[in-house]
Design a protein around this motif. Structure first.
Motif, PDB file in Angstrom:
ATOM      1  N   ALA A   1      -3.811   0.127  -7.910  1.00  0.00           N
ATOM      2  CA  ALA A   1      -4.753  -0.172  -6.829  1.00  0.00           C
ATOM      3  C   ALA A   1      -4.340  -1.469  -6.146  1.00  0.00           C
ATOM      4  CB  ALA A   1      -6.172  -0.288  -7.367  1.00  0.00           C
TER       5      ALA A   1
ATOM      6  N   GLN B   1       0.830  -1.209   0.000  1.00  0.00           N
ATOM      7  CA  GLN B   1       0.000   0.000   0.000  1.00  0.00           C
ATOM      8  C   GLN B   1       0.864   1.258   0.000  1.00  0.00           C
ATOM      9  OE1 GLN B   1      -2.473   0.441   3.452  1.00  0.00           O
ATOM     10  NE2 GLN B   1      -3.989   1.691   2.365  1.00  0.00           N
TER      11      GLN B   1
ATOM     12  N   SER C   1     -11.246  -3.059  -0.487  1.00  0.00           N
ATOM     13  CA  SER C   1     -10.173  -2.076  -0.408  1.00  0.00           C
ATOM     14  C   SER C   1      -9.346  -2.286   0.854  1.00  0.00           C
ATOM     15  CB  SER C   1     -10.769  -0.667  -0.416  1.00  0.00           C
ATOM     16  OG  SER C   1      -9.764   0.304  -0.203  1.00  0.00           O
TER      17      SER C   1
ATOM     18  N   ALA D   1     -12.745   2.968   3.248  1.00  0.00           N
ATOM     19  CA  ALA D   1     -13.226   2.558   1.930  1.00  0.00           C
ATOM     20  C   ALA D   1     -13.940   1.217   2.008  1.00  0.00           C
ATOM     21  CB  ALA D   1     -12.063   2.479   0.956  1.00  0.00           C
ATOM     22  N   ARG D   2     -13.439   0.337   2.878  1.00  0.00           N
ATOM     23  CA  ARG D   2     -14.097  -0.964   3.033  1.00  0.00           C
ATOM     24  C   ARG D   2     -15.487  -0.808   3.627  1.00  0.00           C
ATOM     25  NH1 ARG D   2      -9.807  -5.152   5.624  1.00  0.00           N
ATOM     26  NH2 ARG D   2     -11.561  -6.550   5.293  1.00  0.00           N
TER      27      ARG D   2
ATOM     28  N   ARG E   1      -5.852  -4.261  -3.529  1.00  0.00           N
ATOM     29  CA  ARG E   1      -7.086  -4.729  -2.914  1.00  0.00           C
ATOM     30  C   ARG E   1      -6.839  -6.081  -2.251  1.00  0.00           C
ATOM     31  NH1 ARG E   1     -11.605  -1.911  -4.640  1.00  0.00           N
ATOM     32  NH2 ARG E   1     -12.976  -3.668  -4.212  1.00  0.00           N
TER      33      ARG E   1
ATOM     34  N   GLN F   1     -17.697   0.540   0.927  1.00  0.00           N
ATOM     35  CA  GLN F   1     -17.991  -0.508  -0.043  1.00  0.00           C
ATOM     36  C   GLN F   1     -19.036  -1.474   0.510  1.00  0.00           C
ATOM     37  OE1 GLN F   1     -14.685  -3.111  -0.944  1.00  0.00           O
ATOM     38  NE2 GLN F   1     -15.417  -3.451  -3.019  1.00  0.00           N
TER      39      GLN F   1
END
Length: 348
Positions: A210, A200, A280, A285-286, A212, A289
């Motif tokens: 990205a 990351q 993510s 973000a998770r 993930r 999502q």
């Protein structure tokens, strides 16, 4: 579906103008570019995929016509008679058309997939790693990299960052620590978490890259395989549950111009499915999502809660309960089996 490209169709039309029947003209080009070697009955069924040869009668007449011209010949193999192209078939077509360059043109049209499939070597070999870097450097559109607990090696990160800066979409799919521990061993969990943070950090400033996290063991069966531009796939052959990826053998399948082999299509589809199921790295973000993926559930809960509010609207409760049931029932049908499989995996 089998077919001929424009240049092949044009050559077949020219042969037809030079006196061959239309089916024989098509078959001559097919045999010159595909090189089928089969018994007559099998050859008839194979060539019926091509326009003008759809009927058994037309296919057999075309075979006989080319035999009479000595453009097709019998060959005995293990006591069986096969029908094959004559050694000088492409030269014969060129002579018939009065175009010497047609012979070379027909040779170029024939695609030999064996040239696009190769064993790169055993994974521990340095040559395999160096060729891996060169292949990454060639990416123009997209790189897809699923990995279990692979470290972000400096050479790999440098190449990936350079391609991302050039606008290439770099997709790095890593196993969640819990999944990595389940596939490998418990002591891998902390190593996995550490390496996820390193990946990351390496791409935090790269908008075209990205990172993930994968939560499904089946998706991680692709670990250490990768694709470049959806045209070339490298596949590490090993047992993902009993071996390290470095114990495997690397295969490479590339796509000839105008063709995409089934092996490449399979990997791209499997990776895209795994990517769509991934989450993510960022906790925020998770969470976002999860909320977006579960909007039907939240809408059902909110509608059901609002149904019991004392609102002076006729049939308020009945309407909202009906709405919540209308959304909730299909949700149970769709998600129920997925939840069951997830629980079985975690308890199994």
């Amino acid at each position: 579906m089998a077919g001929l490209d424009r240049s092949e169709i044009h050559l077949a039309q020219q042969l037809h103008q030079e006196g061959l029947s239309r089916p024989a003209s098509i078959l001559a080009i097919v045999m010159a570019t595909r090189g089928y070697s089969r018994s007559e009955n099998d050859l008839v069924e194979i060539v019926r995929q091509y326009p003008g040869l759809e009927t058994v009668v037309d296919a057999r007449k075309a075979i006989q016509e080319l035999r009479d011209l000595n453009w097709l010949a019998p060959r005995e193999v293990f006591g069986k008679t096969l029908t094959v192209q004559a050694p000088a078939l492409r030269a014969s077509i060129a002579n018939r058309l009065g175009q010497p360059d047609v012979e070379d043109h027909l040779s170029r049209l024939r695609v030999d997939l064996a040239a696009y499939v190769k064993v790169v070597g055993s994974m521990p070999e340095n040559a395999v790693f160096q060729s891996y870097l060169r292949l990454l450097e060639s990416a123009q559109n997209e790189i897809c990299l699923p990995m279990l607990v692979t470290a972000p090696y400096d050479d790999t990160v440098e190449v990936l960052r350079n391609r991302a800066r050039a606008g290439v979409q770099v997709k790095i799919l890593l196993a969640e620590p819990a999944l990595a521990a389940r596939i490998r061993s418990a002591n891998v969990r902390s190593i996995s978490a550490e390496r996820i943070r390193e990946w990351q950090r390496s791409f935090r400033d790269c908008p075209h890259a990205a990172v993930r996290l994968c939560r499904t063991a089946e998706d991680m069966e692709l670990a250490t395989c990768f694709s470049v531009d959806g045209r070339t796939v490298r596949f590490d052959v090993y047992d993902p549950y009993g071996q390290q990826s470095l114990e495997g053998v690397m295969l490479e399948v590339a796509s000839p111009q105008g063709l995409t082999p089934n092996f490449v299509r399979l990997f791209v589809r499997l990776f895209d499915d795994a990517w769509s199921r991934s989450v993510s790295v960022s906790p925020l973000a998770r969470a976002a999502q999860f909320l977006l993926r579960s909007w039907k559930l939240w809408f059902t809960i909110v509608a059901l809660a609002l149904a019991f509010l004392p609102v002076g609207i006729p049939h308020w409760s009945e309407i909202l309960i009906g709405v919540s049931c209308g959304i909730g029932a299909p949700l149970i049908v769709e998600e129920g089996p997925k939840v069951g499989r997830m629980l079985r995996r975690r308890t199994g």
